[in-house]
Motif scaffolding. Structure first.
Motif, PDB file in Angstrom:
ATOM      1  N   ASN A 238     -23.997  32.967  39.039  1.00  0.00           N
ATOM      2  CA  ASN A 238     -23.369  31.663  38.770  1.00  0.00           C
ATOM      3  C   ASN A 238     -23.037  31.470  37.292  1.00  0.00           C
ATOM      4  O   ASN A 238     -23.294  30.419  36.718  1.00  0.00           O
ATOM      5  N   SER A 239     -22.488  32.514  36.688  1.00  0.00           N
ATOM      6  CA  SER A 239     -22.143  32.429  35.268  1.00  0.00           C
ATOM      7  C   SER A 239     -20.797  33.087  35.002  1.00  0.00           C
ATOM      8  O   SER A 239     -20.232  33.779  35.854  1.00  0.00           O
ATOM      9  N   ASN A 240     -20.309  32.866  33.777  1.00  0.00           N
ATOM     10  CA  ASN A 240     -19.066  33.487  33.318  1.00  0.00           C
ATOM     11  C   ASN A 240     -19.361  34.661  32.398  1.00  0.00           C
ATOM     12  O   ASN A 240     -20.344  34.645  31.647  1.00  0.00           O
ATOM     13  N   LEU A 241     -18.505  35.667  32.459  1.00  0.00           N
ATOM     14  CA  LEU A 241     -18.527  36.782  31.524  1.00  0.00           C
ATOM     15  C   LEU A 241     -17.176  36.799  30.823  1.00  0.00           C
ATOM     16  O   LEU A 241     -16.131  36.693  31.474  1.00  0.00           O
ATOM     17  N   TYR A 242     -17.189  36.906  29.511  1.00  0.00           N
ATOM     18  CA  TYR A 242     -15.959  36.848  28.729  1.00  0.00           C
ATOM     19  C   TYR A 242     -15.672  38.199  28.077  1.00  0.00           C
ATOM     20  O   TYR A 242     -16.573  38.849  27.557  1.00  0.00           O
ATOM     21  N   ASP A 243     -14.395  38.567  28.091  1.00  0.00           N
ATOM     22  CA  ASP A 243     -13.907  39.710  27.325  1.00  0.00           C
ATOM     23  C   ASP A 243     -12.897  39.157  26.328  1.00  0.00           C
ATOM     24  O   ASP A 243     -11.749  38.864  26.677  1.00  0.00           O
ATOM     25  N   LEU A 244     -13.350  38.969  25.093  1.00  0.00           N
ATOM     26  CA  LEU A 244     -12.536  38.330  24.059  1.00  0.00           C
ATOM     27  C   LEU A 244     -11.785  39.388  23.262  1.00  0.00           C
ATOM     28  O   LEU A 244     -12.388  40.248  22.632  1.00  0.00           O
ATOM     29  N   GLY A 245     -10.459  39.300  23.290  1.00  0.00           N
ATOM     30  CA  GLY A 245      -9.629  40.352  22.725  1.00  0.00           C
ATOM     31  C   GLY A 245      -9.562  41.498  23.711  1.00  0.00           C
ATOM     32  O   GLY A 245      -9.847  42.649  23.381  1.00  0.00           O
TER      33      GLY A 245
END
Length: 241
Positions: A56-63
């Motif tokens: 129940n969470s988000n994973l971010y790939d920034l750039g």
């Protein structure tokens, strides 16, 4: 299919490097021939994301560029109700990233956004990945961005950070640069290509000392920070909240 990187193979008027359509066409070749251990870094970031992802969470790939880390994370996530948000400020990169993701089936949803990562809202994150991205952020904006990432992370969440860095003094820095240039020569880049690429990128990519990275992460509040990969002047770190 992508092409071979020959952007700087001939004498050109060297302009500041940008992630434009020409770079997109050759980016996989460029990055493999320019960054030592890139495949190992990407695959390991995916495994670490799978280890630290929380339900129940988000994973971010920034750039996110073409989505290599996004795909690696996607392959390794087994927790329920996770979502990956991939963000890049290059329209050609985002469009090609979306095409790459269509070719891989997965139950993990991915949202790809064209945006400046300094402006986006991050929330409910268990993993944030920045794979050779922070070095392109203006130095005066880096602390605020990392602080925003820290505040978005759930307890036990992680930042996965890869960066090119400067040596702690001129002697060591020159040694690391020479080793990296020799790596590029071994991978088929000419002296002209190495020289012109260095000129193109010097005003765009401003590297920090490794000690600066580690101190800044600690000051922001990360309880544990560890370099898990280094080759020449490239490294990958994990910072745990």
């Amino acid at each position: 299919m992508t092409g071979k990187d020959s952007i700087y193979a001939n004498q050109v008027e060297v302009k500041d490097f940008s992630f434009d359509a020409n770079v997109v066409e050759v980016f996989p070749d460029m990055i493999q021939r320019s960054v030592p251990g890139y495949a190992t870094i990407v695959s390991t970031m995916g495994k670490l994301a799978g280890q630290y992802a929380q339900s129940n969470s988000n994973l971010y790939d920034l750039g996110c560029s073409l989505g290599a880390v996004t795909l690696s994370m996607r392959r390794n996530i087994e927790k329920e109700n996770c979502k990956i948000v991939a963000i890049d400020n290059s329209a050609p990169m985002v469009e090609r990233c979306k095409l790459h993701l269509q070719g891989f089936k997965s139950d993990v949803p991915v949202e790809v956004n064209l945006a400046d990562i300094n402006d986006v809202n991050l929330e409910n994150a268990s993993v944030v990945a920045m794979n050779f991205t922070l070095q392109f952020i203006p130095p005066e904006q880096r602390h605020a961005l990392l602080e925003k990432i820290y505040n978005s992370l759930k307890p036990g969440g992680v930042l996965l950070l890869s960066e090119k860095f400067r040596g702690e003094n001129e002697l060591v820095d020159n040694l690391l640069i020479d080793l990296h240039h020799d790596f590029k020569r071994h991978n088929g880049y000419s002296e002209l290509e190495i020289s012109q690429k260095r000129t193109a990128i010097e005003n765009v990519m401003r590297t920090d000392l490794l000690s600066t990275h580690l101190t800044r992460l600690s000051e922001i509040g990360f309880g544990q920070t560890q370099v898990w990969y280094q080759c020449f002047n490239f490294c990958s770190m994990i910072a745990i909240k």
